[in-house]
Design a protein around this motif. Structure first.
Motif, PDB file in Angstrom:
ATOM      1  N   LEU A 130       0.811  -1.215   0.000  1.00 40.98           N
ATOM      2  CA  LEU A 130       0.000   0.000   0.000  1.00 40.98           C
ATOM      3  C   LEU A 130       0.843   1.263   0.000  1.00 40.98           C
ATOM      4  N   GLY A 131       2.166   1.105   0.008  1.00 40.62           N
ATOM      5  CA  GLY A 131       3.024   2.271  -0.155  1.00 40.62           C
ATOM      6  C   GLY A 131       2.819   2.916  -1.510  1.00 40.62           C
ATOM      7  N   GLU A 132       2.418   2.129  -2.486  1.00 35.94           N
ATOM      8  CA  GLU A 132       2.048   2.634  -3.809  1.00 35.94           C
ATOM      9  C   GLU A 132       0.527   2.558  -3.913  1.00 35.94           C
ATOM     10  N   ARG A 133      -0.142   3.702  -3.872  1.00 35.42           N
ATOM     11  CA  ARG A 133      -1.604   3.724  -3.709  1.00 35.42           C
ATOM     12  C   ARG A 133      -2.371   3.952  -5.000  1.00 35.42           C
ATOM     13  N   ASP A 134      -1.694   4.047  -6.119  1.00 31.15           N
ATOM     14  CA  ASP A 134      -2.397   4.379  -7.352  1.00 31.15           C
ATOM     15  C   ASP A 134      -3.488   3.362  -7.689  1.00 31.15           C
ATOM     16  N   ARG A 135      -3.151   2.080  -7.584  1.00 29.80           N
ATOM     17  CA  ARG A 135      -4.122   1.048  -7.938  1.00 29.80           C
ATOM     18  C   ARG A 135      -5.310   1.073  -6.973  1.00 29.80           C
ATOM     19  N   LEU A 136      -5.026   1.220  -5.684  1.00 29.80           N
ATOM     20  CA  LEU A 136      -6.091   1.269  -4.688  1.00 29.80           C
ATOM     21  C   LEU A 136      -6.980   2.490  -4.898  1.00 29.80           C
ATOM     22  N   THR A 137      -6.360   3.622  -5.171  1.00 26.99           N
ATOM     23  CA  THR A 137      -7.123   4.846  -5.413  1.00 26.99           C
ATOM     24  C   THR A 137      -8.023   4.690  -6.630  1.00 26.99           C
ATOM     25  N   ALA A 139      -9.201   1.874  -7.807  1.00 27.82           N
ATOM     26  CA  ALA A 139     -10.277   0.933  -7.460  1.00 27.82           C
ATOM     27  C   ALA A 139     -11.361   1.645  -6.655  1.00 27.82           C
ATOM     28  N   GLY A 140     -10.956   2.490  -5.687  1.00 27.64           N
ATOM     29  CA  GLY A 140     -11.931   3.214  -4.890  1.00 27.64           C
ATOM     30  C   GLY A 140     -12.775   4.153  -5.730  1.00 27.64           C
ATOM     31  N   VAL A 226     -14.752  -4.687 -13.190  1.00 33.48           N
ATOM     32  CA  VAL A 226     -14.564  -5.629 -12.076  1.00 33.48           C
ATOM     33  C   VAL A 226     -13.311  -5.259 -11.284  1.00 33.48           C
ATOM     34  N   VAL A 227     -13.519  -4.970 -10.003  1.00 33.82           N
ATOM     35  CA  VAL A 227     -12.420  -4.800  -9.053  1.00 33.82           C
ATOM     36  C   VAL A 227     -12.352  -6.087  -8.247  1.00 33.82           C
ATOM     37  N   LEU A 228     -11.167  -6.675  -8.196  1.00 36.58           N
ATOM     38  CA  LEU A 228     -11.028  -8.014  -7.617  1.00 36.58           C
ATOM     39  C   LEU A 228     -10.048  -8.041  -6.452  1.00 36.58           C
ATOM     40  N   ILE A 229     -10.495  -8.614  -5.329  1.00 32.86           N
ATOM     41  CA  ILE A 229      -9.597  -8.973  -4.232  1.00 32.86           C
ATOM     42  C   ILE A 229      -9.401 -10.480  -4.310  1.00 32.86           C
ATOM     43  N   THR A 230      -8.175 -10.900  -4.521  1.00 33.87           N
ATOM     44  CA  THR A 230      -7.869 -12.327  -4.606  1.00 33.87           C
ATOM     45  C   THR A 230      -6.473 -12.554  -4.040  1.00 33.87           C
ATOM     46  N   ASP A 231      -6.074 -13.798  -3.918  1.00 34.32           N
ATOM     47  CA  ASP A 231      -4.840 -14.093  -3.186  1.00 34.32           C
ATOM     48  C   ASP A 231      -3.569 -13.851  -3.991  1.00 34.32           C
ATOM     49  N   ASP A 242     -10.689  -6.031 -14.117  1.00 42.02           N
ATOM     50  CA  ASP A 242     -10.078  -4.825 -14.642  1.00 42.02           C
ATOM     51  C   ASP A 242      -9.006  -4.289 -13.696  1.00 42.02           C
ATOM     52  N   LEU A 243      -9.239  -4.421 -12.404  1.00 45.15           N
ATOM     53  CA  LEU A 243      -8.277  -4.009 -11.396  1.00 45.15           C
ATOM     54  C   LEU A 243      -8.146  -5.135 -10.372  1.00 45.15           C
ATOM     55  N   VAL A 244      -6.924  -5.597 -10.148  1.00 45.79           N
ATOM     56  CA  VAL A 244      -6.675  -6.705  -9.226  1.00 45.79           C
ATOM     57  C   VAL A 244      -5.925  -6.184  -8.012  1.00 45.79           C
TER      58      VAL A 244
END
Length: 299
Positions: A130-137, A139-140, A226-231, A242-244
């Motif tokens: 999470l130090g790199e937040r671009d993907r999380l941002t 997705a949000g 599709v935003v995906l939370i997976t292992d 679309d975003l993992v």
């Protein structure tokens, strides 16, 4: 407990190392757990005896050995015997003190504690990620723009989908939890799309349900991002998203530990709030007023 049940610390650790990084079924994990529990004598047990200890069938023991890359259980047992004959150096055997004290020292490195420590490492990895937040941002932002917001979680992922949904409903006007498969799942996806949904949050964890993969395929076909939370980024669900957001899962016990995916779900909800802070704050204040009027909480 008799003397044969006392687990030599070094031997147990070496046996546990055999399974690290290998995806095992719950039945196979029961076998692995039994071998670790009886690490001192495991090298001298027959397949039938291991099956009896783990309360599984003898063919399950054979399949377990093959899952680890051995031709069969005899080959695995030979490897276990190498551990017994060649103990690791640098690990002194417990000595002195009472038998109870020895058992406490053994317990200090048991497989349950090791599994929890591994979860702590997973959370550390997540923090680093999470130090790199671009993907999380991103997705949000995508999820914040979807009204309604469908959330998919089948089988093992269903509790996580409901946990996320419980809190998301406090900041989003229409959160729809999709935690059952079958023909109704396809209909509920279509209904969400027709109601204005533009994105889907999917939580897909091992062992990956086929229905979940099918649902992701359908979601994209009807125009949902599709935003995906997976292992893992190598998860079979990843190619349908679309975003993992890859998040490690603990696999050292009979059943998976999901501390990191739960943390990721809450971090993602924070990103959704950050993408629409005004609406999130308004709805939170509205909830607090309602909860106070209804005397919902003791404090």
């Amino acid at each position: 407990m008799n003397d044969s049940d006392v687990i030599p610390v070094a031997s147990a650790e070496r046996v546990l190392d055999l399974f690290t990084g290998v995806r095992l079924t719950p039945t196979q994990r029961r076998i692995a757990h039994s071998l670790v529990q009886h690490a001192g004598s495991a090298a001298f047990l027959s397949a039938a005896e291991v099956a009896e200890l783990a309360r599984v069938s003898q063919p399950s023991v054979t399949r377990f050995a093959m899952a680890l890359g051995y031709d069969g259980y005899p080959a695995l047992r030979r490897r276990l015997r190498e551990f017994a004959v060649n103990p690791p150096t640098g690990t002194p055997a417990p000595r002195g003190g009472s038998r109870r004290g020895d058992q406490r020292r053994v317990a200090a490195d048991n497989e349950m504690q090791r599994a929890i420590r591994a979860e702590a490492q997973h959370l550390g990895m997540l923090a680093d990620q999470l130090g790199e937040r671009d993907r999380l941002t991103a997705a949000g932002t995508v999820l914040a723009g979807s009204d309604p917001l469908p959330v998919l979680g089948l089988r093992a992922a269903a509790p996580l989908a409901n946990y996320f949904g419980f809190f998301a409903a406090k900041v989003r006007p229409d959160v729809r939890i999709l935690d059952n498969g079958g023909s109704l799942l396809a209909e509920r996806l279509e209904q969400a799309r027709e109601a204005g949904a533009t994105a889907l949050l999917a939580i897909v964890l091992p062992r990956y349900p086929r229905e979940a993969i099918d649902a992701l395929t359908q979601a994209r076909a009807i125009g949902l991002a599709v935003v995906l939370i997976t292992d893992s980024a190598l998860s079979p669900a990843a190619e349908h998203a679309d975003l993992v957001l890859p998040t490690p899962v603990g696999d050292q016990l009979v059943f998976d530990l999901h501390a990191a995916p739960m943390a990721m779900a809450m971090v993602l909800l924070q990103a959704i709030c950050d993408a629409a802070p005004g609406e999130a704050q308004r709805r939170l204040e509205q909830f607090e007023r309602s909860a106070s009027q209804r005397n919902v909480f003791v404090d």
